[in-house]
Write an enzyme that holds these catalytic residues in place. Structure first.
Site, PDB file in Angstrom:
ATOM      1  CE1 TYR A  38     -55.589  87.530 -25.888  1.00 54.25           C
ATOM      2  CE2 TYR A  38     -55.562  85.680 -24.355  1.00 54.25           C
ATOM      3  CZ  TYR A  38     -56.021  86.264 -25.520  1.00 54.25           C
ATOM      4  OH  TYR A  38     -56.923  85.583 -26.310  1.00 54.25           O
ATOM      5  CG  ASP A  39     -53.294  84.982 -19.156  1.00 53.40           C
ATOM      6  OD1 ASP A  39     -53.726  84.701 -20.290  1.00 53.40           O
ATOM      7  OD2 ASP A  39     -52.264  84.471 -18.661  1.00 53.40           O
ATOM      8  CB  SER A  84     -57.307  65.842 -53.399  1.00 58.61           C
ATOM      9  OG  SER A  84     -57.458  65.187 -54.617  1.00 58.61           O
ATOM     10  CG  LEU A  85     -53.462  69.937 -54.074  1.00 58.55           C
ATOM     11  CD1 LEU A  85     -52.395  70.334 -53.073  1.00 58.55           C
ATOM     12  CD2 LEU A  85     -53.674  71.040 -55.091  1.00 58.55           C
ATOM     13  CD  GLU A 115     -50.675  78.235 -51.215  1.00 50.51           C
ATOM     14  OE1 GLU A 115     -51.192  77.238 -50.659  1.00 50.51           O
ATOM     15  OE2 GLU A 115     -51.324  79.210 -51.632  1.00 50.51           O
ATOM     16  CE  LYS A 117     -50.071  67.702 -50.746  1.00 48.84           C
ATOM     17  NZ  LYS A 117     -50.606  67.029 -49.598  1.00 48.84           N
ATOM     18  CG  ASP A 119     -47.988  65.555 -43.297  1.00 51.00           C
ATOM     19  OD1 ASP A 119     -49.059  65.212 -43.834  1.00 51.00           O
ATOM     20  OD2 ASP A 119     -47.079  64.760 -43.014  1.00 51.00           O
ATOM     21  CD  GLU A 175     -53.698  70.310 -44.585  1.00 48.49           C
ATOM     22  OE1 GLU A 175     -54.585  70.728 -45.374  1.00 48.49           O
ATOM     23  OE2 GLU A 175     -53.189  69.186 -44.651  1.00 48.49           O
ATOM     24  CE1 TYR A 227     -55.958  74.209 -48.454  1.00 49.89           C
ATOM     25  CE2 TYR A 227     -54.268  74.088 -46.769  1.00 49.89           C
ATOM     26  CZ  TYR A 227     -55.330  73.508 -47.456  1.00 49.89           C
ATOM     27  OH  TYR A 227     -55.748  72.255 -47.124  1.00 49.89           O
ATOM     28  CE  LYS A 316     -46.741  63.993 -50.923  1.00 49.37           C
ATOM     29  NZ  LYS A 316     -47.972  63.265 -50.934  1.00 49.37           N
ATOM     30  CB  CYS A 410     -20.302  48.011 -19.395  1.00 45.52           C
ATOM     31  SG  CYS A 410     -19.582  49.003 -20.715  1.00 45.52           S
ATOM     32  CB  CYS A 413     -15.411  48.630 -19.015  1.00 51.05           C
ATOM     33  SG  CYS A 413     -16.844  49.213 -18.104  1.00 51.05           S
ATOM     34  CB  CYS A 428     -21.417  51.552 -18.406  1.00 53.00           C
ATOM     35  SG  CYS A 428     -19.755  51.256 -17.789  1.00 53.00           S
ATOM     36  CB  CYS A 434     -16.313  52.592 -19.027  1.00 50.34           C
ATOM     37  SG  CYS A 434     -17.063  52.025 -20.566  1.00 50.34           S
TER      38      CYS A 434
END
Ligand code: IVH
Length: 680
Positions: A38-39, A84-85, A115, A117, A119, A175, A227, A316, A410, A413, A428, A434
């Protein structure tokens, strides 16, 4: 003339080919060529464009990052508002939502698209004649900010759509988000550069998209799922949401693969539970699920209230962040001597459980976040991960808060505490002198993924240790029935069971045993790689740091920990005693070292339970196998975890053998049974 024509044809062909590879990589999640190839294509295109600047077009895959930073963002008016929802927080609220829709539409059962949600932050992408011309944030829903220059740097967003019948105007909504891994890597980078870390992937995504300089955005691991639709050509029609999403995918726009059609409120509830369980394993953050009436005619009949549609709702998940107070800070000493400050919290209900402790990691972290005893803090609990203190709520700090410093000795010990150069952890220096480290080493040795001594849990180890029945792991094999039955809460039956389990653990494998020793940084995958590479404990013990680094998955740090561990006489003595007690494992394979699976090619797909992909890859490489990203007729085996996707289908088509995770575990134990040659 002739030359120019062929150059421009080559440029066109390259762009088209790169676009197709992008489609396989970002939309199908199934790369069809190796990265290097690809590169190479991208470089060829870049070179041709440098030589022929007149042929550069704005939709070329080379033109993602513009030259100049912006001075300010311009405003964009959303001709179709970005809604919005409404939110629901319980099963009952979803039932009410479904009931209202059924009543309104006079229907018995409604089909919904379920779906995740996501963030992140909402974006509107405008394509004219298939070309990306604008990207805008939601803003107040009516007017947003023009972030086209930044959106163009996100590689999963096509600059030009592929396929046929693309409407002249197509606005899609989706999103933009930062996957969890990208977020962790970004924060590590930020901290190394002395920059502020982001509190969560959502903030990181928002901060990255609202940069005036697209060069900065281009370095941020952002991605997208679409979406919904915005403004579209009048001629454009679809019957339902789910088929629209399939079409958007075909045009090259990434759509989340978790989207499913469900029926009725009970279907919604099942989907909510399904995704809730899957949530922590997903590579991106979600804060709930969204249900949308699938049929567009039905959506239209439901209409809108204020700023949200009446045909959709978000259910939610319980909050994962809450506020509470740090009542004190304890110091725990771990198996490797690491001193971990742990915040004792005023109990608080977060993400479905009551949390009373949160790790503070180390002194640097406490200093960086300026955490003091008595502070009010935000605590985050994501799934099974140990709760974290996200930040201090400074506005609630009073003058009674107390600063905290880790002790110089510590707490168990009393040995000196030291800190290695370049490390954040205080340790420690007592080693196995210990008590805490001895005890933790035994707990680890007995644990399920280590020697798996059934019935010997942490509590019992603590008890044996306090009663001075054991001091180190070899002592486990000297435990006497008579001593054990005298202990409180130990019945004869459980003593017998325990002794049987200890005896049973003597038959093990080299990799398990190496892991059980609890050497720093030697996890299961590394232990297995070591066992496969060296074949015997003596060879591992003898190997110097340089030889150890020949093992895949072993770098200089792990090599040093290993060499150091085996240079300590007390460790060698304990190991000798364990082996004298009868712990044993099968002899090495006839063929050891990095050869058993040489000339064999594997592909790993789906989610494995007990390995990450890179661990699984390292295991195979340790056995000499090649691991590639795409299935072809040259593939010997495809290892398929949960939700394997199209690679497993392709394997089926090509007649390539598919191995389950169980098969894979077996293969690691007995790779010679899996030797096949493609010719016969
Ligand atoms: S649809 C017509 N679907 O949630 C409804 N939104 O609380 C428009 N979000 O602003 C939104 N995942 O940023 C929709 N699968 C999803 C979503 C989603 C996340 C966000 C989006 C929206 C917010 C509303």
């Amino acid at each position: 003339m002739q030359k120019t024509k062929s150059v421009s044809q080559r440029i066109d062909a390259l762009r088209k080919e790169i676009r197709e590879h992008n489609f396989h990589y970002y939309v199908e999640d199934d790369p069809d060529i190796p990265d290097v190839e690809y590169d190479r294509l991208l470089r060829e295109l870049e070179n041709l464009e440098v030589e022929n600047p007149g042929l550069i077009t704005i939709d070329s895959p080379t033109q993602r990052v513009g030259a100049e930073p912006l001075k300010v963002f311009s405003q964009v008016t959303h001709r179709v508002p970005m809604l919005s929802l409404s939110n629901a927080f319980s099963k009952e609220e979803i039932e009410t939502f479904d009931h209202r829709i059924r009543e309104n539409l006079e229907a018995d059962e409604i089909e919904y698209a379920g779906e995740p949600k996501l963030d992140g932050l909402a974006i509107s992408l405008r394509y004219e004649n298939g070309e990306l011309v604008q990207g805008a944030t939601r803003g107040d829903g009516a007017t947003g900010e023009n972030v086209t220059h930044n959106v163009r740097t996100i590689k999963s967003i096509p600059l030009k759509l592929r396929g046929t019948n693309i409407p002249p105007l197509l606005e899609v909504r989706g999103e933009i988000f930062m996957p969890k891994k990208g977020f962790d890597d970004l924060n590590t980078r930020q901290q190394k550069m002395g920059e502020k870390a982001f509190a969560n992937p959502r903030n990181a995504a928002a901060g990255s998209l609202r940069q005036l300089d697209p060069k900065i955005t281009a370095t941020r691991p952002l991605t997208i799922y679409v979406y919904a639709l915005g403004e579209v050509s009048e001629s454009f029609h679809f019957d339902d949401h789910f088929s629209l999403l399939q079409q958007l995918k075909k045009w090259g726009l990434p759509v989340c693969s978790e989207i499913q059609l469900v029926k009725g409120a009970s279907g919604c509830q099942k989907y909510y539970e399904y995704l809730g369980e899957k949530r922590n394993g997903l590579p991106y953050e979600i804060d709930g699920v969204v249900f949308k009436v699938n049929n567009y005619k039905q959506q239209q009949r439901m209409g809108f209230v204020a700023k949200a549609p009446r045909w959709a709702i978000a259910h939610k998940f319980p909050a994962q962040e809450e506020m509470t107070i740090i009542e004190g800070i304890d110091v725990q000493v771990g198996r490797t001597g690491a001193l971990t400050p742990v915040a004792r919290l005023k109990p608080v209900f977060v993400g479905g459980v009551t949390v009373t402790n949160a790790t503070l990691h180390n002194q640097d972290e406490i200093d960086r976040k300026d955490i003091r005893i008595g502070d009010t803090v935000i605590v985050r609990r994501a799934g099974d991960v140990i709760p974290q203190v996200v930040k201090v709520v400074l506005s609630k700090r009073d003058d009674k808060t107390k600063e905290f410093r880790l002790p110089q000795k510590c707490p168990v010990c009393d040995s000196d505490v030291f800190k290695d150069e370049g490390e954040a952890v205080n340790r420690c220096s007592g080693g196995l002198y210990c008590g805490a480290q001895q005890k933790e080493a035994i707990k680890h040795y007995a644990s399920r993924k280590a020697m798996d001594i059934d019935g010997l849990g942490d509590k019992l180890v603590e008890q044996f240790f306090e009663e001075k029945l054991i001091e180190n792991i070899a002592d486990l094999y000297k435990l006497e029935r008579d001593d054990l039955v005298k202990l409180e809460r130990m019945g004869e039956k459980s003593v017998d069971n325990l002794l049987v389990a200890i005896n049973k653990s003597k038959e093990t494998t080299l990799s398990r045993f190496l892991y059980s020793l609890g050497i720093r940084e030697v996890g299961e995958a590394t232990a297995m790689a070591l066992a496969n590479y060296f074949g015997s404990l003596d060879e591992v013990k003898k190997a110097d740091a340089e030889t150890l680094q020949k093992v895949p998955d072993v770098g200089p740090i792990v090599a040093n920990h290993l060499a150091h561990f085996f240079s300590q006489s007390h460790n060698v003595e304990v190991i000798e005693k364990i082996i004298e007690a009868g712990v044993h494992w099968p002899k090495p394979l006839a063929k050891t070292g990095a050869q058993v699976l040489d000339k064999m090619t594997f592909v790993i797909t789906g989610t494995l339970v007990s390995f990450s992909r890179s661990e699984a890859k390292a295991q195979l490489q340790a056995l000499g196998a090649k691991v590639t990203g795409s299935v072809s007729k040259n593939t010997n085996y495809v290892i398929a975890g949960a939700d394997p996707g199209s690679k497993a289908d392709k394997a089926d088509k090509l007649g390539v053998k598919v191995l389950s995770e169980d098969d894979f575990n077996h293969l690691l134990q007995a790779p010679q049974e899996y030797l096949v040659s493609l010719d016969g």
